[in-house]
Design an enzyme around this catalytic site. Sequence first.
Site, PDB file in Angstrom:
ATOM      1  N   ARG A  44       0.861  -1.178   0.000  1.00  0.00           N
ATOM      2  CA  ARG A  44       0.000   0.000   0.000  1.00  0.00           C
ATOM      3  C   ARG A  44       0.902   1.234   0.000  1.00  0.00           C
ATOM      4  NH1 ARG A  44      -3.153  -2.628   5.018  1.00  0.00           N
ATOM      5  NH2 ARG A  44      -4.469  -4.050   3.834  1.00  0.00           N
ATOM      6  N   ARG A 137     -10.453   3.582   5.553  1.00  0.00           N
ATOM      7  CA  ARG A 137      -8.999   3.385   5.403  1.00  0.00           C
ATOM      8  C   ARG A 137      -8.575   3.521   3.945  1.00  0.00           C
ATOM      9  NH1 ARG A 137      -6.243  -2.072   7.731  1.00  0.00           N
ATOM     10  NH2 ARG A 137      -6.818  -2.867   5.667  1.00  0.00           N
ATOM     11  N   ARG A 148     -12.774  -9.411   2.779  1.00  0.00           N
ATOM     12  CA  ARG A 148     -12.321  -9.195   4.160  1.00  0.00           C
ATOM     13  C   ARG A 148     -13.501  -9.225   5.146  1.00  0.00           C
ATOM     14  NH1 ARG A 148      -6.774  -6.608   4.670  1.00  0.00           N
ATOM     15  NH2 ARG A 148      -5.819  -7.226   2.716  1.00  0.00           N
ATOM     16  N   ASN A 171     -12.177  -3.289  20.397  1.00  0.00           N
ATOM     17  CA  ASN A 171     -11.581  -1.984  20.104  1.00  0.00           C
ATOM     18  C   ASN A 171     -12.654  -0.989  19.664  1.00  0.00           C
ATOM     19  OD1 ASN A 171      -9.925   0.156  19.426  1.00  0.00           O
ATOM     20  ND2 ASN A 171      -9.282  -0.748  17.465  1.00  0.00           N
TER      21      ASN A 171
END
Length: 198
Positions: A44, A137, A148, A171
């Site tokens: 990336r 993101r 994913r 989280n």
Amino acid sequence: MQGPRPVVLSGPSGAGKSTLLKKLLKDYENIFGFSVSHTTRQPRPGEVNGKDYHFVTREEMQKEIDAGEFIEHAEFSGNMYGTSKGAVQAVQAQNQICVLDIDIQGVKNIKRTDLNPIYISVQPPSIDILEKRLRDRKTETEESLLKRLTAARVDLELSKEPGLFDLVIINDDLEKAYSELKEILLEEIKKTQESRKS
Ligand SMILES: Nc1ncnc2c1ncn2[C@@H]1O[C@H](COP(=O)(O)OP(=O)(O)OP(=O)(O)O)[C@@H](O)[C@H]1O
Ligand SMILES: Nc1nc2c(ncn2[C@@H]2O[C@H](COP(=O)(O)O)[C@@H](O)[C@H]2O)c(=O)[nH]1
């Protein structure tokens, strides 16, 4: 294998493993070391070969797997990922706590080795929030994002297996998640700091 007890961070893609890991590596620079995995996915923007991953071709990776150079490897979302023996040894040679960021297949494979890490699963508050984080993101195509999310659902189901993880961190609030992570690692951190003094 020698040195302090390693740490495995697992959990769905987008749950926040790298974010937590980066904080840990920054706050405890010489205490933790990152196990640099191999992958066949494309880098990336901003990712550095040899630091974030060893970016390799499928042929190169398969050759090293066949030569017995990997502790574990898995196919994830259309790419190969794996932890080489060298990646873990490089960290342990520095007497640092080795941190592995791996998927749930990797966790199951590591369980069959003598690495004996602390196993932590980092999970999102919900699939919807996970999707938003992955979209925001901006690293995924629509196709890889959907893969994913499918893998995430499987991960969250498999993670319910009793005893698979020593700790599950939800989280939601990043600082709270980071505190929980530090708390479980406190003993290993102290031991490593003490060993530096002697
Ligand atoms: N507690 C949080 N609240 C809001 N956003 C978060 C939180 N934690 C992480 N993020 C954001 O979510 C995105 C995914 O986080 P991150 O890249 O750390 O996930 P990951 O689990 O390492 O994913 P992958 O397995 O794909 O590498 C990032 O853009 C990050 O900034
Ligand atoms: N089994 C392994 N899984 C790994 C390894 N390195 C990373 N990963 C996992 O892959 C996914 C996707 O990572 P990304 O960087 O493409 O977003 C994520 O869940 C990682 O934890 C490895 O060596 N072995």
